[in-house]
Design a protein around this motif. Sequence first.
Motif, PDB file in Angstrom:
ATOM      1  N   GLY A   1      38.308  -7.974 -60.721  1.00 55.31           N
ATOM      2  CA  GLY A   1      38.716  -7.998 -61.897  1.00 55.31           C
ATOM      3  C   GLY A   1      37.419  -7.120 -63.009  1.00 55.31           C
TER       4      GLY A   1
ATOM      5  N   SER B   1      42.169  -6.599 -66.551  1.00 55.99           N
ATOM      6  CA  SER B   1      40.787  -6.844 -66.131  1.00 55.99           C
ATOM      7  C   SER B   1      40.711  -8.145 -66.294  1.00 55.99           C
ATOM      8  CB  SER B   1      39.136  -6.101 -66.008  1.00 55.99           C
ATOM      9  OG  SER B   1      38.888  -5.900 -67.923  1.00 55.99           O
TER      10      SER B   1
ATOM     11  N   THR C   1      43.183 -10.714 -65.241  1.00 54.35           N
ATOM     12  CA  THR C   1      42.149 -10.676 -63.570  1.00 54.35           C
ATOM     13  C   THR C   1      40.886 -11.811 -63.326  1.00 54.35           C
ATOM     14  OG1 THR C   1      43.373  -8.349 -62.642  1.00 54.35           O
ATOM     15  CG2 THR C   1      41.583  -9.385 -61.333  1.00 54.35           C
TER      16      THR C   1
ATOM     17  N   TYR D   1      42.802 -15.271 -64.199  1.00 54.24           N
ATOM     18  CA  TYR D   1      44.573 -15.326 -64.446  1.00 54.24           C
ATOM     19  C   TYR D   1      44.451 -17.416 -64.002  1.00 54.24           C
ATOM     20  CZ  TYR D   1      48.511 -15.216 -61.692  1.00 54.24           C
ATOM     21  OH  TYR D   1      49.174 -15.645 -60.866  1.00 54.24           O
TER      22      TYR D   1
END
Length: 161
Positions: free
Chosen positions: A86, A117, A120, A123
Amino acid sequence: MKTTRTFPGIILLGLGLYFMLQRAQIELFPGFFDWPTILCLIGIAFLVPAYAGGDTQSILPGVLLLGIGLHFHFVNVLDLWPNNIGIFILFVSLGMILKARKTNAGLLPGILLFIISLITIYYDHIMSWLQITNTGMADPGKYWPFVLLAIGIYFLISKKD
């Protein structure tokens, strides 16, 4: 003509300063004489003509190289610094957004990559905040690559207005 000479001039100045400091054993911070510093110097060499000379094509590679160099410096020093894919997507998105600011075109892909991003990078935090656990079929993270594929196909086959 000046723009074509700016990039090699900045590279040579940066490398000269880098090797001069190395020879004098003046380390500005721990890990300064590692390869990420060279990536940062090359990234800066791309960004200077991009902003000083108007070479907008150099913004994305400049931000990407500078960001990757900074990432490899920070990842071992800062505990909060993320270390996953990310962060690289983040640098690409920032490069695209900065280029879009300069050219007034192409902002949407940069913003989409920026959102991807952030998702990610954070997350695990997002899933714990939503109180979703990884239980096989209930894992939404299993399906996001298909969502990205669908959005990418849509952009490729949709007609411009």
